[in-house]
Design a protein around this motif. Structure first.
Motif, PDB file in Angstrom:
ATOM      1  N   GLY A 137       0.787  -1.233   0.000  1.00  0.00           N
ATOM      2  CA  GLY A 137       0.000   0.000   0.000  1.00  0.00           C
ATOM      3  C   GLY A 137       0.813   1.273   0.000  1.00  0.00           C
ATOM      4  N   LEU A 138       2.142   1.154  -0.075  1.00  0.00           N
ATOM      5  CA  LEU A 138       3.005   2.332  -0.017  1.00  0.00           C
ATOM      6  C   LEU A 138       3.581   2.675  -1.388  1.00  0.00           C
ATOM      7  N   GLY A 139       2.708   2.785  -2.362  1.00  0.00           N
ATOM      8  CA  GLY A 139       3.136   3.081  -3.724  1.00  0.00           C
ATOM      9  C   GLY A 139       3.817   4.412  -3.893  1.00  0.00           C
ATOM     10  N   ASN A 140       3.641   5.348  -2.958  1.00  0.00           N
ATOM     11  CA  ASN A 140       4.278   6.661  -3.043  1.00  0.00           C
ATOM     12  C   ASN A 140       5.550   6.780  -2.216  1.00  0.00           C
ATOM     13  N   LEU A 141       5.933   5.710  -1.538  1.00  0.00           N
ATOM     14  CA  LEU A 141       7.130   5.774  -0.695  1.00  0.00           C
ATOM     15  C   LEU A 141       8.365   6.028  -1.554  1.00  0.00           C
ATOM     16  N   ALA A 142       9.132   7.052  -1.204  1.00  0.00           N
ATOM     17  CA  ALA A 142      10.330   7.415  -1.967  1.00  0.00           C
ATOM     18  C   ALA A 142      11.611   7.050  -1.225  1.00  0.00           C
ATOM     19  N   THR A 143      11.589   7.113   0.111  1.00  0.00           N
ATOM     20  CA  THR A 143      12.800   6.870   0.896  1.00  0.00           C
ATOM     21  C   THR A 143      12.488   5.953   2.069  1.00  0.00           C
ATOM     22  N   LEU A 144      13.333   4.939   2.232  1.00  0.00           N
ATOM     23  CA  LEU A 144      13.165   3.966   3.307  1.00  0.00           C
ATOM     24  C   LEU A 144      14.487   3.806   4.031  1.00  0.00           C
ATOM     25  N   TYR A 145      14.486   4.120   5.320  1.00  0.00           N
ATOM     26  CA  TYR A 145      15.685   3.993   6.141  1.00  0.00           C
ATOM     27  C   TYR A 145      15.575   2.741   7.002  1.00  0.00           C
ATOM     28  N   LEU A 146      16.494   1.803   6.788  1.00  0.00           N
ATOM     29  CA  LEU A 146      16.536   0.558   7.559  1.00  0.00           C
ATOM     30  C   LEU A 146      17.945   0.299   8.104  1.00  0.00           C
TER      31      LEU A 146
END
Length: 132
Positions: free
Chosen positions: A68-77
């Motif tokens: 559901g996160l089709g607009n996510l641009a940046t993911l910090y893991l």
């Protein structure tokens, strides 16, 4: 909107935690004790563009975690306990531009074929493992 709940000793994320906040654009969950994230936890946040999960204890990403996160641009893991990265972990993130996976000492490497589903991925930060 922005929601910052870092440094709150959270140990897990469940999908009912984030209902009714569909306009959220930035979610900061850094410096908790998060070990697990239930599938579909972020499903009700279609406008989310940035998630910060740095400095937790996440050891695996389950399929549908980021559904559901089709607009996510940046993911910090960064600075977690991740021990593997699979293609299906990020398959629905069509607009992902960058992902930070550094300082996950248990990841021996990230195979480029594991990123096949991230069509728009432009940058992988990788300090503590080799990109094959």
């Amino acid at each position: 909107g922005i929601l910052s709940i870092g440094q709150n000793n959270l140990t897990s994320l469940r999908k009912e935690f984030f209902t009714g906040i569909s306009k959220l654009e930035l979610l900061n969950l850094d410096k908790n004790q998060i070990e697990s994230i239930e599938s579909d936890s972020f499903n009700d946040m279609p406008n989310l563009r940035i998630i910060n999960l740095n400095e937790n204890k996440i050891n695996q990403i389950k399929t549908y975690t980021f559904n559901g996160l089709g607009n996510l641009a940046t993911l910090y893991l960064a600075n977690n306990s991740l021990n593997q990265i699979n293609a299906l972990d990020f398959y629905c993130l069509n607009n992902l531009n960058s992902i930070s996976l550094c300082y996950n000492d248990n990841i021996p490497y990230v195979d480029e074929t594991n990123c096949d589903y991230i069509v728009t991925l432009k940058q992988i930060w990788e300090d503590n493992y080799k990109l094959k």
